[in-house]
Design a protein around this motif. Structure first.
Motif, PDB file in Angstrom:
ATOM      1  N   GLU A  24       0.827  -1.206   0.000  1.00 22.62           N
ATOM      2  CA  GLU A  24       0.000   0.000   0.000  1.00 22.62           C
ATOM      3  C   GLU A  24       0.863   1.258   0.000  1.00 22.62           C
ATOM      4  O   GLU A  24       0.561   2.231  -0.700  1.00 22.62           O
ATOM      5  CB  GLU A  24      -0.921   0.009   1.213  1.00 22.62           C
ATOM      6  CG  GLU A  24      -2.036  -1.012   1.175  1.00 22.62           C
ATOM      7  CD  GLU A  24      -2.992  -0.827   2.351  1.00 22.62           C
ATOM      8  OE1 GLU A  24      -3.740   0.160   2.357  1.00 22.62           O
ATOM      9  OE2 GLU A  24      -2.953  -1.677   3.253  1.00 22.62           O
ATOM     10  N   LEU A  25       1.939   1.242   0.783  1.00 22.82           N
ATOM     11  CA  LEU A  25       2.840   2.390   0.811  1.00 22.82           C
ATOM     12  C   LEU A  25       3.525   2.564  -0.541  1.00 22.82           C
ATOM     13  O   LEU A  25       3.652   3.693  -1.044  1.00 22.82           O
ATOM     14  CB  LEU A  25       3.882   2.219   1.922  1.00 22.82           C
ATOM     15  CG  LEU A  25       4.973   3.294   2.005  1.00 22.82           C
ATOM     16  CD1 LEU A  25       4.367   4.687   2.132  1.00 22.82           C
ATOM     17  CD2 LEU A  25       5.913   3.009   3.175  1.00 22.82           C
ATOM     18  N   ALA A  26       3.959   1.472  -1.145  1.00 17.10           N
ATOM     19  CA  ALA A  26       4.626   1.544  -2.445  1.00 17.10           C
ATOM     20  C   ALA A  26       3.688   2.111  -3.510  1.00 17.10           C
ATOM     21  O   ALA A  26       4.094   2.939  -4.341  1.00 17.10           O
ATOM     22  CB  ALA A  26       5.126   0.166  -2.861  1.00 17.10           C
ATOM     23  N   VAL A  27       2.439   1.679  -3.494  1.00 11.03           N
ATOM     24  CA  VAL A  27       1.454   2.188  -4.464  1.00 11.03           C
ATOM     25  C   VAL A  27       1.230   3.682  -4.269  1.00 11.03           C
ATOM     26  O   VAL A  27       1.163   4.456  -5.240  1.00 11.03           O
ATOM     27  CB  VAL A  27       0.126   1.416  -4.329  1.00 11.03           C
ATOM     28  CG1 VAL A  27      -0.981   2.120  -5.108  1.00 11.03           C
ATOM     29  CG2 VAL A  27       0.296  -0.008  -4.837  1.00 11.03           C
ATOM     30  N   ALA A  28       1.118   4.119  -3.007  1.00 10.25           N
ATOM     31  CA  ALA A  28       0.914   5.537  -2.725  1.00 10.25           C
ATOM     32  C   ALA A  28       2.108   6.369  -3.178  1.00 10.25           C
ATOM     33  O   ALA A  28       1.948   7.458  -3.754  1.00 10.25           O
ATOM     34  CB  ALA A  28       0.665   5.747  -1.232  1.00 10.25           C
ATOM     35  N   LEU A  29       3.310   5.858  -2.936  1.00 10.73           N
ATOM     36  CA  LEU A  29       4.508   6.570  -3.372  1.00 10.73           C
ATOM     37  C   LEU A  29       4.585   6.643  -4.890  1.00 10.73           C
ATOM     38  O   LEU A  29       4.890   7.696  -5.458  1.00 10.73           O
ATOM     39  CB  LEU A  29       5.758   5.875  -2.814  1.00 10.73           C
ATOM     40  CG  LEU A  29       6.057   6.108  -1.335  1.00 10.73           C
ATOM     41  CD1 LEU A  29       7.121   5.116  -0.849  1.00 10.73           C
ATOM     42  CD2 LEU A  29       6.534   7.544  -1.112  1.00 10.73           C
ATOM     43  N   GLN A  30       4.316   5.522  -5.550  1.00 11.95           N
ATOM     44  CA  GLN A  30       4.388   5.478  -7.008  1.00 11.95           C
ATOM     45  C   GLN A  30       3.399   6.468  -7.633  1.00 11.95           C
ATOM     46  O   GLN A  30       3.736   7.195  -8.572  1.00 11.95           O
ATOM     47  CB  GLN A  30       4.106   4.071  -7.509  1.00 11.95           C
ATOM     48  CG  GLN A  30       4.348   3.874  -9.010  1.00 11.95           C
ATOM     49  CD  GLN A  30       5.807   4.065  -9.367  1.00 11.95           C
ATOM     50  OE1 GLN A  30       6.694   3.474  -8.749  1.00 11.95           O
ATOM     51  NE2 GLN A  30       6.063   4.913 -10.348  1.00 11.95           N
ATOM     52  N   ALA A  31       2.190   6.504  -7.105  1.00 11.04           N
ATOM     53  CA  ALA A  31       1.177   7.418  -7.638  1.00 11.04           C
ATOM     54  C   ALA A  31       1.604   8.876  -7.438  1.00 11.04           C
ATOM     55  O   ALA A  31       1.423   9.710  -8.334  1.00 11.04           O
ATOM     56  CB  ALA A  31      -0.162   7.160  -6.955  1.00 11.04           C
ATOM     57  N   ALA A  32       2.155   9.182  -6.272  1.00  6.82           N
ATOM     58  CA  ALA A  32       2.588  10.555  -6.000  1.00  6.82           C
ATOM     59  C   ALA A  32       3.753  10.955  -6.901  1.00  6.82           C
ATOM     60  O   ALA A  32       3.805  12.091  -7.398  1.00  6.82           O
ATOM     61  CB  ALA A  32       2.988  10.691  -4.535  1.00  6.82           C
ATOM     62  N   LEU A  33       4.685  10.044  -7.125  1.00  5.98           N
ATOM     63  CA  LEU A  33       5.830  10.344  -7.985  1.00  5.98           C
ATOM     64  C   LEU A  33       5.397  10.570  -9.428  1.00  5.98           C
ATOM     65  O   LEU A  33       5.884  11.479 -10.109  1.00  5.98           O
ATOM     66  CB  LEU A  33       6.849   9.209  -7.909  1.00  5.98           C
ATOM     67  CG  LEU A  33       7.578   9.047  -6.566  1.00  5.98           C
ATOM     68  CD1 LEU A  33       8.410   7.768  -6.567  1.00  5.98           C
ATOM     69  CD2 LEU A  33       8.467  10.249  -6.273  1.00  5.98           C
ATOM     70  N   GLU A  34       4.478   9.750  -9.907  1.00  8.92           N
ATOM     71  CA  GLU A  34       3.998   9.904 -11.273  1.00  8.92           C
ATOM     72  C   GLU A  34       3.260  11.225 -11.458  1.00  8.92           C
ATOM     73  O   GLU A  34       3.394  11.893 -12.483  1.00  8.92           O
ATOM     74  CB  GLU A  34       3.091   8.728 -11.639  1.00  8.92           C
ATOM     75  CG  GLU A  34       3.843   7.402 -11.774  1.00  8.92           C
ATOM     76  CD  GLU A  34       2.913   6.222 -12.035  1.00  8.92           C
ATOM     77  OE1 GLU A  34       1.680   6.442 -12.071  1.00  8.92           O
ATOM     78  OE2 GLU A  34       3.419   5.098 -12.184  1.00  8.92           O
ATOM     79  N   ALA A  35       2.489  11.627 -10.445  1.00 12.96           N
ATOM     80  CA  ALA A  35       1.757  12.888 -10.532  1.00 12.96           C
ATOM     81  C   ALA A  35       2.689  14.091 -10.457  1.00 12.96           C
ATOM     82  O   ALA A  35       2.369  15.160 -10.979  1.00 12.96           O
ATOM     83  CB  ALA A  35       0.720  12.964  -9.413  1.00 12.96           C
TER      84      ALA A  35
END
Length: 209
Positions: free
Chosen positions: A111-122
């Motif tokens: 869940e943390l990895a998904v949240a980080l990935q989404a924030a980085l992409e945005a």
């Protein structure tokens, strides 16, 4: 039960909500402090990697798992034992010798990895923008998200072992809400399929019937 404050339950004078909080709070507080330190260290490493690679860093779920795995497993074990202690306090004889059987928690690092990935992409490709985005995610986890997950894991292990202790003695159990009625927990309890929490931020519990 109706909405509003929960009413005291006549279980040898034991309030099941107070009992749960008293038994779990020291456990969850200890784990939360350790997890927050791990998140701070992980944030520092991520920001350094983003700086050194000009923003070309991606979260590694396995690396993030190392922050949580041991502490969350300990959390589940200790919360499970607390469920056994609660059964004893509620006057269910013979439960003290029951060994809790709870599954190790999974998915927190993902869940943390998904949240980080989404924030980085945005955030785009700029190193500073990506650093700021990663910092926001880590800060959110340190201030709120980690605590919510730790509480849910503890409640799940506590209620699972409490149910096991009751059923080992042939005692039925019933669902009990705290505050507003929770239809999800009520339906699960009536079906005998699950115990709280059946959703995040759930405050329901179970008691001997």
């Amino acid at each position: 039960a109706a909405g509003g404050e929960h009413e005291a339950v006549g279980l040898d004078g034991v309030d099941p909500f107070e009992t749960r909080e008293r038994l779990l709070l020291p456990i969850t507080n200890t784990v939360l402090r350790t997890v927050k330190r791990g998140l701070a260290d992980a944030q520092n490493r991520a920001l350094e990697e983003l700086r050194l690679t000009s923003g070309d860093w991606q979260p590694d779920p396995e690396e993030l798992e190392s922050i949580f795995a041991e502490d969350l497993e300990t959390l589940a074990d200790q919360a499970g034992q607390a469920g056994i202690e609660a059964a004893v306090e509620m006057g269910v004889a013979g439960t003290g010798s029951v060994s809790p059987d709870v599954s190790p928690p999974e998915g927190v690092a993902d869940e943390l990895a998904v949240a980080l990935q989404a924030a980085l992409e945005a955030a785009g490709s700029g190193a500073r923008e990506r650093q700021a985005a990663a910092s926001r995610v880590f800060r959110g986890w340190r201030t709120d998200e980690a605590e919510r997950r730790i509480r849910m894991i503890a409640f799940n292990a506590y209620h699972t072992s409490l149910r096991q202790a009751l059923e080992a003695q042939g005692r039925p159990w019933r669902w009990l809400p705290e505050g507003r009625l929770c239809s999800a927990c009520r339906q699960a309890a009536e079906a005998g399929e699950s115990v709280p929490p059946v959703h995040r931020d759930c405050s329901c519990t179970i008691v001997p019937d």
